[in-house]
Design an enzyme around this catalytic site. Structure first.
Site, PDB file in Angstrom:
ATOM      1  N   GLU A 118      18.073  13.330  10.258  1.00  0.00           N
ATOM      2  CA  GLU A 118      16.701  13.058  10.659  1.00  0.00           C
ATOM      3  C   GLU A 118      15.781  14.054   9.959  1.00  0.00           C
ATOM      4  O   GLU A 118      16.198  15.135   9.550  1.00  0.00           O
ATOM      5  CB  GLU A 118      16.541  13.179  12.171  1.00  0.00           C
ATOM      6  CG  GLU A 118      16.933  11.932  12.938  1.00  0.00           C
ATOM      7  CD  GLU A 118      15.983  10.765  12.697  1.00  0.00           C
ATOM      8  OE1 GLU A 118      14.888  10.979  12.134  1.00  0.00           O
ATOM      9  OE2 GLU A 118      16.356   9.636  13.067  1.00  0.00           O
ATOM     10  N   SER A 140      10.401  -1.147  14.126  1.00  0.00           N
ATOM     11  CA  SER A 140      10.668  -1.110  15.561  1.00  0.00           C
ATOM     12  C   SER A 140       9.975   0.070  16.225  1.00  0.00           C
ATOM     13  O   SER A 140       9.370  -0.049  17.285  1.00  0.00           O
ATOM     14  CB  SER A 140      12.179  -1.048  15.816  1.00  0.00           C
ATOM     15  OG  SER A 140      12.814  -2.214  15.336  1.00  0.00           O
ATOM     16  N   ASN A 141      10.086   1.235  15.594  1.00  0.00           N
ATOM     17  CA  ASN A 141       9.496   2.460  16.147  1.00  0.00           C
ATOM     18  C   ASN A 141       8.008   2.496  15.824  1.00  0.00           C
ATOM     19  O   ASN A 141       7.605   2.787  14.701  1.00  0.00           O
ATOM     20  CB  ASN A 141      10.208   3.681  15.561  1.00  0.00           C
ATOM     21  CG  ASN A 141       9.643   4.978  16.095  1.00  0.00           C
ATOM     22  OD1 ASN A 141       8.910   5.009  17.086  1.00  0.00           O
ATOM     23  ND2 ASN A 141       9.970   6.080  15.430  1.00  0.00           N
ATOM     24  N   ARG A 184       1.991   5.869   8.922  1.00  0.00           N
ATOM     25  CA  ARG A 184       2.346   4.550   8.418  1.00  0.00           C
ATOM     26  C   ARG A 184       1.675   3.431   9.219  1.00  0.00           C
ATOM     27  O   ARG A 184       1.318   2.388   8.669  1.00  0.00           O
ATOM     28  CB  ARG A 184       3.865   4.370   8.426  1.00  0.00           C
ATOM     29  CG  ARG A 184       4.511   4.344   9.806  1.00  0.00           C
ATOM     30  CD  ARG A 184       5.993   4.101   9.679  1.00  0.00           C
ATOM     31  NE  ARG A 184       6.657   3.981  10.983  1.00  0.00           N
ATOM     32  CZ  ARG A 184       7.955   3.740  11.121  1.00  0.00           C
ATOM     33  NH1 ARG A 184       8.718   3.580  10.069  1.00  0.00           N
ATOM     34  NH2 ARG A 184       8.480   3.638  12.326  1.00  0.00           N
ATOM     35  N   TYR A 207       8.050  -4.646  -0.385  1.00  0.00           N
ATOM     36  CA  TYR A 207       8.436  -4.227   0.960  1.00  0.00           C
ATOM     37  C   TYR A 207       7.781  -2.890   1.268  1.00  0.00           C
ATOM     38  O   TYR A 207       7.816  -1.962   0.444  1.00  0.00           O
ATOM     39  CB  TYR A 207       9.955  -4.099   1.094  1.00  0.00           C
ATOM     40  CG  TYR A 207      10.368  -3.722   2.495  1.00  0.00           C
ATOM     41  CD1 TYR A 207      10.381  -4.667   3.508  1.00  0.00           C
ATOM     42  CD2 TYR A 207      10.704  -2.406   2.800  1.00  0.00           C
ATOM     43  CE1 TYR A 207      10.723  -4.322   4.805  1.00  0.00           C
ATOM     44  CE2 TYR A 207      11.049  -2.051   4.100  1.00  0.00           C
ATOM     45  CZ  TYR A 207      11.061  -3.015   5.094  1.00  0.00           C
ATOM     46  OH  TYR A 207      11.389  -2.669   6.387  1.00  0.00           O
ATOM     47  N   ASN A 226       8.676   7.171   8.860  1.00  0.00           N
ATOM     48  CA  ASN A 226       7.985   7.577  10.091  1.00  0.00           C
ATOM     49  C   ASN A 226       7.642   9.060  10.086  1.00  0.00           C
ATOM     50  O   ASN A 226       7.241   9.624  11.091  1.00  0.00           O
ATOM     51  CB  ASN A 226       8.821   7.235  11.328  1.00  0.00           C
ATOM     52  CG  ASN A 226      10.175   7.916  11.318  1.00  0.00           C
ATOM     53  OD1 ASN A 226      10.423   8.858  10.578  1.00  0.00           O
ATOM     54  ND2 ASN A 226      11.069   7.431  12.162  1.00  0.00           N
ATOM     55  N   TYR A 247      13.102  13.920   1.740  1.00  0.00           N
ATOM     56  CA  TYR A 247      13.362  12.953   2.802  1.00  0.00           C
ATOM     57  C   TYR A 247      12.916  11.554   2.403  1.00  0.00           C
ATOM     58  O   TYR A 247      11.729  11.289   2.206  1.00  0.00           O
ATOM     59  CB  TYR A 247      12.638  13.362   4.096  1.00  0.00           C
ATOM     60  CG  TYR A 247      12.951  12.446   5.262  1.00  0.00           C
ATOM     61  CD1 TYR A 247      14.177  12.534   5.909  1.00  0.00           C
ATOM     62  CD2 TYR A 247      12.041  11.492   5.705  1.00  0.00           C
ATOM     63  CE1 TYR A 247      14.483  11.698   6.980  1.00  0.00           C
ATOM     64  CE2 TYR A 247      12.342  10.654   6.771  1.00  0.00           C
ATOM     65  CZ  TYR A 247      13.560  10.769   7.399  1.00  0.00           C
ATOM     66  OH  TYR A 247      13.861   9.934   8.450  1.00  0.00           O
ATOM     67  N   GLU A 303      16.921   4.618   4.087  1.00  0.00           N
ATOM     68  CA  GLU A 303      17.264   3.249   3.705  1.00  0.00           C
ATOM     69  C   GLU A 303      16.035   2.367   3.575  1.00  0.00           C
ATOM     70  O   GLU A 303      16.094   1.301   2.962  1.00  0.00           O
ATOM     71  CB  GLU A 303      18.237   2.654   4.732  1.00  0.00           C
ATOM     72  CG  GLU A 303      17.632   2.174   6.047  1.00  0.00           C
ATOM     73  CD  GLU A 303      17.162   3.292   6.976  1.00  0.00           C
ATOM     74  OE1 GLU A 303      16.370   3.026   7.896  1.00  0.00           O
ATOM     75  OE2 GLU A 303      17.611   4.448   6.761  1.00  0.00           O
ATOM     76  N   LYS A 304      14.909   2.816   4.137  1.00  0.00           N
ATOM     77  CA  LYS A 304      13.665   2.054   3.998  1.00  0.00           C
ATOM     78  C   LYS A 304      13.268   1.910   2.537  1.00  0.00           C
ATOM     79  O   LYS A 304      12.563   0.967   2.162  1.00  0.00           O
ATOM     80  CB  LYS A 304      12.547   2.725   4.787  1.00  0.00           C
ATOM     81  CG  LYS A 304      12.786   2.804   6.290  1.00  0.00           C
ATOM     82  CD  LYS A 304      11.670   3.538   6.980  1.00  0.00           C
ATOM     83  CE  LYS A 304      11.938   3.688   8.481  1.00  0.00           C
ATOM     84  NZ  LYS A 304      13.109   4.551   8.764  1.00  0.00           N
TER      85      LYS A 304
END
Length: 237
Positions: A4, A65-66, A73, A112, A117, A124, A127-128
């Site tokens: 993270e 989702s988050n 963002r 895309y 986040n 950092y 997979e985004k």
């Protein structure tokens, strides 16, 4: 082991002089394990990516989702959608996806929104960014500065929001690429020589850790893990 970002990792007391080895996405960790772009091997170098534009029936997509109104963002998305149509799905929009549906959307979208986040943290990216690269959608990156992305991904493989003075200018650029097929295809030239190497979570981490421990002979420890991980990013190159 932690993957993270510092922004989403709670600081804990007592980490000083506790750990001997770090396993992380950062390049200065002892064991570096992350998605990456690699030269094609003998087995894959002759394979051409099937860029089937006829199958791309969506311009811009975002799966999220988050949701947090304070996230950069979310603020950027709210402005961008005023100027361009965005196919937004995910738990926040009441449209959860299975793996097959997720892959299908990334394959059918021209662009895309690879919006992290968190931002401004060393090395950092998740997979985004790498999933759209794998599945044939051009990532529009929001997160760390462009120069950090370029440490890991060819500069002509993605679009960075900071390349534009406003969300409106970004939207105008995406709309222009939608009408210019040859310019759009240039974002896939990197595939002639490179391919995406994904990570097998968590088995690959365990294997790398075991190999490192078996082969490393000298002793070390970290006096201040918090200072290392939560140190601010530099703006310069």
């Amino acid at each position: 082991m932690n993957f993270e970002s510092p922004q989403n990792t709670r600081r804990l007391d007592g980490l000083e002089n506790l750990f001997n080895v770090t396993l992380n996405y950062r390049r200065d960790a002892d064991i570096v394990l992350r998605e990456q772009i690699m030269l094609k091997t003998e087995d894959t170098k002759d394979k051409i990516f099937p860029q089937v534009l006829d199958e791309k029936d969506k311009l811009v997509c975002w799966i999220v989702s988050n949701w947090n109104e304070n996230h950069e963002r979310v603020k950027y998305y709210n402005e961008l959608k005023k100027h361009i149509d965005i196919h937004a799905v995910g738990r926040h929009f009441g449209k959860e996806l299975n793996n097959a549906q997720y892959n299908e959307i990334l394959t059918r979208c021209k662009f895309y929104l690879s919006f992290e986040n968190t931002d401004r943290h060393y090395d950092y990216m998740t997979e985004k960014l790498f999933n759209p690269l794998t599945l044939g959608s051009v990532p529009v990156a929001l997160g760390a500065p462009r120069y950090i992305y370029e440490r890991f991904v060819p500069r002509d493989a993605f679009i960075h929001v900071k390349d534009f003075s406003s969300p409106q200018k970004l939207a105008e650029h995406l709309l222009s690429l939608d009408k210019n097929v040859e310019e759009y295809k240039k974002y896939f030239q990197w595939r002639k020589h490179f391919e995406v190497k994904l990570v097998n979570y968590p088995q690959e981490h365990a294997c790398h850790a075991c190999h490192y421990i078996r082969t490393k002979k000298n002793y070390q420890f970290f006096r201040n893990l918090n200072k290392w991980y939560w140190s601010p990013i530099n703006d310069g190159t």
